[in-house]
Write an enzyme that holds these catalytic residues in place. Structure first.
Site, short mmCIF file in Angstrom:
data_model
loop_
_atom_site.label_atom_id
_atom_site.label_comp_id
_atom_site.label_asym_id
_atom_site.label_seq_id
_atom_site.Cartn_x
_atom_site.Cartn_y
_atom_site.Cartn_z
N SER A 295 -8.73 11.42 -5.39
CA SER A 295 -7.97 10.86 -6.44
C SER A 295 -7.06 11.98 -6.76
CB SER A 295 -8.38 10.67 -7.36
OG SER A 295 -8.87 8.71 -7.86
N LYS B 112 -3.26 12.11 -5.59
CA LYS B 112 -2.56 11.46 -7.02
C LYS B 112 -1.57 12.41 -7.75
CE LYS B 112 -5.36 7.44 -8.42
NZ LYS B 112 -6.41 7.72 -9.41
N TYR C 203 -1.97 4.26 0.68
CA TYR C 203 -2.96 5.05 -1.29
C TYR C 203 -3.60 5.58 -0.34
CZ TYR C 203 -6.11 4.94 -4.88
OH TYR C 203 -6.93 5.13 -5.52
N TYR D 293 -9.82 10.56 -16.40
CA TYR D 293 -9.98 8.54 -16.36
C TYR D 293 -10.65 9.03 -18.35
CZ TYR D 293 -9.49 8.84 -11.76
OH TYR D 293 -8.82 9.13 -10.27
N VAL E 174 -13.24 10.66 -6.69
CA VAL E 174 -14.40 10.12 -6.54
C VAL E 174 -15.49 11.44 -5.63
CG1 VAL E 174 -14.50 8.11 -7.97
CG2 VAL E 174 -13.81 8.20 -4.78
N1 GLU Z 1 -9.57 6.20 -3.35
C1 GLU Z 1 -10.19 5.67 -4.80
C2 GLU Z 1 -10.03 4.78 -5.46
O1 GLU Z 1 -9.14 4.23 -4.96
C3 GLU Z 1 -10.17 6.99 -5.86
C4 GLU Z 1 -10.95 6.88 -7.16
C5 GLU Z 1 -10.58 8.38 -7.29
O2 GLU Z 1 -10.92 10.15 -6.27
O3 GLU Z 1 -11.04 8.82 -8.40
O4 GLU Z 1 -10.64 3.66 -5.56
#
Ligand code: GLU
Length: 311
Positions: free
Chosen positions: A72, A75, A199, A247, A265
């Site tokens: 993430s 992002k 994604y 988050y 993650v």
């Molecule tokens: N590719 C992971 C997902 O979409 C990323 C989540 C994350 O890194 O928080 O669940």
């Protein structure tokens, strides 16, 4: 930020060495992401930290040449790319408020008519990637994200780990549910499978902490990065990292670290000390929010040692 202004490379290296030693000694690692098979088996007892400072120096400690899955953290870069492509119209499709829910939650989407709370929860990132895709072939959107990261890091040796992408594509039922739910609300413009594939591949970009810290320099507004990200855009991305980057653990991260940060993650965290430094930390064991456990602790130790904080 009193201590920060006088920090030089000579002062920073022992701080990073001390943090790495403490993290290894505490050995309080957490658990790697279990829902992505390719990441589930990674040894959690690993740690790396890199800092690019305002003097143009990069210092590191631990396994800073080990490439990890940025997940993430990507992002941040897809948001910058999407804002570059569609501008402020992105905000018609995605909000800018913390969600207080987990990264893959579908809860608020129903109540809020398919408009995700922010671009860093999975639903919001899917919309952001969808905006970047905009009818193009996925490889073009991926080339744009990868190209941006390589330019920011000034390093071409940054790639996508196709095994990790495939691993998530096979098992990512929740993201598939989110994409189809967004589609049902008319908030995807591409086929859900196209947006999802793009994604998953963006999340599977691999970087070392050294590369990631370098890629964050423009967000920190460090000398030599002028023009790569407009200062007003960097400020806003940093604000979203501060309020939404961890988050439902974002408040805790702000409390403990006091700096904008974005976790993934894979165990990576990009932390921005505006005007001072860009910091990348990696340790693959996660806490119950899905944020790197040792990484968060290291970020807190660093901000305490340097005085770097936006508060
Ligand atoms: N590719 C992971 C997902 O979409 C990323 C989540 C994350 O890194 O928080 O669940």
């Amino acid at each position: 930020m009193p201590a920060a202004s006088s920090l030089t490379e000579r002062a920073l290296q022992p701080i990073l060495d001390g943090i790495a030693a403490r993290i290894l000694k505490d050995a309080d690692w957490g658990t790697p992401a279990q829902y992505i098979p390719e990441l589930a088996g990674i040894d959690p007892a690993q740690f790396a930290i890199s800092v690019c400072d305002r003097h143009g120096e990069t210092c590191s400690a631990g396994a800073f040449d080990t490439a990890f899955s940025i997940q993430s953290v990507s992002k941040v870069f897809s948001l910058i790319a999407a804002l570059g492509r569609v501008g402020e119209t992105l905000w018609r499709r995605v909000g800018r408020e913390p969600s207080g829910t987990s990264f893959d939650s579908i809860l608020l989407l129903e109540r809020e008519s398919g408009r995700p709370r922010n671009p860093f929860v999975n639903a919001g990132a899917l919309v952001t990637t969808d905006a970047l895709l905009a009818g193009r072939a996925p490889k073009l959107a991926l080339a744009e994200i990868l190209g941006l990261i390589r330019d920011l890091a000034e390093d071409r040796d940054i790639h996508i780990d196709a095994d990790v992408a495939r691993s998530e594509q096979r098992t990512g039922a929740r993201n598939k549910a989110l994409a189809h739910y967004l589609d049902s609300h008319g908030n995807l413009t591409n086929e859900p499978e196209m947006t999802l594939g793009t994604y998953f591949h963006q999340c599977a970009i691999e970087m070392t902490t050294r590369q990631l810290a370098c890629a964050g320099r423009a967000l920190a507004g460090l000398p030599g990065t002028h023009g790569m990200i407009r200062p007003e855009r960097a400020r806003r991305v940093n604000a979203l990292m501060m309020t939404c980057g961890h988050y439902d653990g974002s408040g805790e991260f702000a409390f403990r670290v006091g700096l904008p940060g974005k976790s993934g993650v894979g165990g990576g965290i990009l932390v921005i000390a505006p005007g001072q430094a860009s910091i990348a930390i990696w340790s693959p064991g996660l806490d119950h929010y899905g944020n790197s456990k040792a990484g968060t602790r290291a970020a807190a130790l660093l901000s305490d040692a340097t005085g770097w904080s936006v508060f």
